[in-house]
Design an enzyme around this catalytic site. Structure first.
Site, mmCIF file in Angstrom:
data_model
loop_
_atom_site.group_PDB
_atom_site.id
_atom_site.type_symbol
_atom_site.label_atom_id
_atom_site.label_comp_id
_atom_site.label_asym_id
_atom_site.label_seq_id
_atom_site.Cartn_x
_atom_site.Cartn_y
_atom_site.Cartn_z
ATOM 1 N N CYS A 133 0.840 -1.195 0.000
ATOM 2 C CA CYS A 133 0.000 0.000 0.000
ATOM 3 C C CYS A 133 0.876 1.246 0.000
ATOM 4 O O CYS A 133 1.877 1.290 0.714
ATOM 5 C CB CYS A 133 -0.887 0.017 1.246
ATOM 6 S SG CYS A 133 -2.079 1.388 1.264
ATOM 7 N N CYS A 164 0.064 4.936 6.360
ATOM 8 C CA CYS A 164 -0.529 5.349 7.637
ATOM 9 C C CYS A 164 0.371 4.834 8.758
ATOM 10 O O CYS A 164 0.879 3.709 8.700
ATOM 11 C CB CYS A 164 -1.946 4.795 7.779
ATOM 12 S SG CYS A 164 -3.030 5.377 6.449
ATOM 13 N N CYS A 201 -0.313 1.359 10.601
ATOM 14 C CA CYS A 201 -0.715 0.216 9.779
ATOM 15 C C CYS A 201 0.495 -0.552 9.268
ATOM 16 O O CYS A 201 1.392 0.032 8.645
ATOM 17 C CB CYS A 201 -1.558 0.689 8.604
ATOM 18 S SG CYS A 201 -2.035 -0.650 7.498
ATOM 19 N N GLU A 246 -5.130 0.331 -0.938
ATOM 20 C CA GLU A 246 -6.110 1.414 -0.936
ATOM 21 C C GLU A 246 -7.015 1.211 -2.166
ATOM 22 O O GLU A 246 -6.618 1.488 -3.297
ATOM 23 C CB GLU A 246 -5.347 2.753 -0.986
ATOM 24 C CG GLU A 246 -6.202 3.967 -1.247
ATOM 25 C CD GLU A 246 -7.482 4.026 -0.413
ATOM 26 O OE1 GLU A 246 -7.420 3.918 0.815
ATOM 27 O OE2 GLU A 246 -8.566 4.159 -1.019
ATOM 28 N N SER A 288 -13.417 0.250 1.826
ATOM 29 C CA SER A 288 -12.830 1.087 2.869
ATOM 30 C C SER A 288 -11.708 1.931 2.275
ATOM 31 O O SER A 288 -10.804 1.404 1.631
ATOM 32 C CB SER A 288 -12.283 0.191 3.977
ATOM 33 O OG SER A 288 -11.663 0.966 4.984
ATOM 34 N N LEU A 324 -11.158 7.715 9.124
ATOM 35 C CA LEU A 324 -11.013 9.088 9.605
ATOM 36 C C LEU A 324 -9.890 9.175 10.645
ATOM 37 O O LEU A 324 -8.946 9.928 10.487
ATOM 38 C CB LEU A 324 -12.352 9.535 10.200
ATOM 39 C CG LEU A 324 -12.715 11.000 10.094
ATOM 40 C CD1 LEU A 324 -12.632 11.495 8.659
ATOM 41 C CD2 LEU A 324 -14.117 11.215 10.655
HETATM 42 N N1 SAH Z 1 -6.738 1.512 2.728
HETATM 43 C C1 SAH Z 1 -8.063 1.293 3.263
HETATM 44 C C2 SAH Z 1 -8.231 -0.107 3.834
HETATM 45 C C3 SAH Z 1 -7.294 -0.334 4.972
HETATM 46 S S1 SAH Z 1 -7.552 -1.434 6.271
HETATM 47 C C4 SAH Z 1 -8.353 2.318 4.351
HETATM 48 O O1 SAH Z 1 -7.421 3.000 4.765
HETATM 49 O O2 SAH Z 1 -9.494 2.453 4.757
HETATM 50 C C5 SAH Z 1 -9.024 -1.178 7.071
HETATM 51 C C6 SAH Z 1 -8.969 -0.349 8.357
HETATM 52 O O3 SAH Z 1 -8.037 -0.844 9.327
HETATM 53 C C7 SAH Z 1 -8.593 1.095 8.098
HETATM 54 O O4 SAH Z 1 -9.507 1.932 8.738
HETATM 55 C C8 SAH Z 1 -7.238 1.166 8.726
HETATM 56 O O5 SAH Z 1 -6.892 2.472 9.071
HETATM 57 C C9 SAH Z 1 -7.400 0.265 9.921
HETATM 58 N N2 SAH Z 1 -6.138 -0.121 10.553
HETATM 59 C C10 SAH Z 1 -4.914 -0.157 9.982
HETATM 60 N N3 SAH Z 1 -3.988 -0.544 10.877
HETATM 61 C C11 SAH Z 1 -4.631 -0.771 12.038
HETATM 62 C C12 SAH Z 1 -4.208 -1.231 13.317
HETATM 63 N N4 SAH Z 1 -2.944 -1.531 13.568
HETATM 64 N N5 SAH Z 1 -5.157 -1.368 14.272
HETATM 65 C C13 SAH Z 1 -6.446 -1.096 14.022
HETATM 66 N N6 SAH Z 1 -6.910 -0.668 12.819
HETATM 67 C C14 SAH Z 1 -6.003 -0.507 11.835
#
Ligand code: SAH
Length: 346
Positions: free
Chosen positions: A116, A120, A123, A164, A193, A217
């Site tokens: 990805c 973030c 993540c 993403e 998502s 968010l």
């Molecule tokens: N790229 C997409 C899908 C990602 S995963 C997105 O950002 O929405 C789905 C969700 O898991 C996202 O909301 C992401 O921010 C969240 N996420 C990522 N890492 C995480 C973690 N370590 N603990 C909890 N949620 C997490």
């Protein structure tokens, strides 16, 4: 959603009955073969064209065609019944998929990219960088793989694995079409998502799908959001929320906001109040995700009572909010933990 692609060079998986009909006729076969092929692809889960025993032997042996199924490299079950798969793709890349059984449901958490690019901070997928987009057959294959392994029908699909989805919108939309029309999964049971890419939520809205849009968010103000989500720097929170409002207007569907709760970072009562102020009067739902620890970051998961308090403040302000039950934590299959060791090693 998309016109019939020419299947000459691409795998058959993901193709509609219409596309298969065109292809079968080009192969100088009668059109009814397309319906048979469709059944073998989506009901029988055939992996090799040669194995479609209802087809004439000569055709099976001569046709140079790829179905497009992956190989399960690793299958790991966790005590709560969640199963994580590492799937090997034709070019040697590896992706992760998760099957999550709950009462009356079987949900698949699919990947839309290898790695990805969004980076973030909390993540694990983002820490491993980006390799490439997935093709439609590689997305559809993940759902068939889980369906076969569990021996029951997949009812729900969430695009919450690696990647993403809005950065790979064409393949994602083609896969959604197939999951809905060819595999029979209701659009309402499919969730896309996204962390938010300027202009892309609007683009998605104009496809008028019934899928659920979930927007990551994670923060109630711009400085905190861009700290957690570097890509958010180029996409002010106000603009993101405006695009989400437009999505609600165009589609008539409410938006889910995902909020990963990080102890002492975004979990204070003031944060909940600030979030509530943004979402007042907005047809939305807040899904609080307790942070799942990853090795590369030193955030912490708040105490359960703190998360409940956060949810309560939102609810008091008239905002629908729920706390996501963590699944698959023990197999590194929970949100944000999807990263193949292969990716870091390779
Ligand atoms: N790229 C997409 C899908 C990602 S995963 C997105 O950002 O929405 C789905 C969700 O898991 C996202 O909301 C992401 O921010 C969240 N996420 C990522 N890492 C995480 C973690 N370590 N603990 C909890 N949620 C997490």
């Amino acid at each position: 959603m998309e016109s019939a692609a020419d299947l000459a060079d691409i795998p058959l998986l993901g193709a509609s009955l219409e596309e298969l009909t065109v292809w079968v006729q080009r192969q100088h076969q009668p059109a009814y073969r397309a319906r048979q092929l469709h059944q073998w692809l989506y009901l029988q889960g055939v992996r090799q064209f040669q194995d479609i025993t209802v087809f004439p032997r000569a055709w099976r042996e001569e046709a140079a065609v790829i179905i497009g199924r992956s190989d399960a490299v690793v299958r790991r079950a966790t005590p709560d019944g969640t199963v994580k798969y590492l799937l090997g793709l034709a070019d040697g890349q590896v992706i992760e998929t998760v099957g999550i059984p709950t009462a009356g449901r079987l949900t698949v958490c699919v990947s839309s990219q290898v790695g990805c690019p969004m980076a973030c901070d909390f993540c694990a997928t983002g820490k491993g960088g980006f390799r490439r987009n997935l093709a439609r057959h590689e997305i559809v294959d993940q759902v068939l793989t889980v369906q076969e392994d569990f021996g029951r029908r997949v009812s729900h699909v969430v695009f919450m694995g690696m990647g993403e989805p809005l950065l790979n919108l064409d393949a994602v939309l083609a896969a959604v079409r197939c999951l809905h029309q060819d595999i029979g999964i209701s659009q309402r049971a499919i969730t896309l998502s996204t962390v938010g890419i300027p202009g892309h939520i609007r683009r998605l809205a104009h496809h008028h799908l019934q899928v659920t849009l979930a927007v990551s968010l994670h923060a109630p103000n711009q400085p905190l959001r861009q700290y957690l989500i570097p890509s958010g720097r180029a996409y002010p929170l106000e603009d993101l929320l405006a695009e989400c409002r437009e999505y609600v207007e165009v589609t008539g569907r409410r938006v889910t906001f995902e909020y990963t709760v990080l102890a002492d970072v975004n979990d204070r009562p003031e944060h909940a109040q600030e979030l509530a102020a943004h979402l007042r009067g907005f047809q939305s739902h807040v899904n609080l995700i307790p942070y799942n620890p990853i090795a590369e970051a030193d955030y912490r998961r708040p105490a359960a009572a703190q998360i409940r308090r956060f949810a309560h403040i939102l609810q008091e302000a008239g905002i629908a909010a729920s706390i996501r039950q963590t699944r698959g934590l023990e197999g590194d299959a929970a949100c944000g933990q999807l990263r193949a060791t292969h990716l870091t090693a390779g």
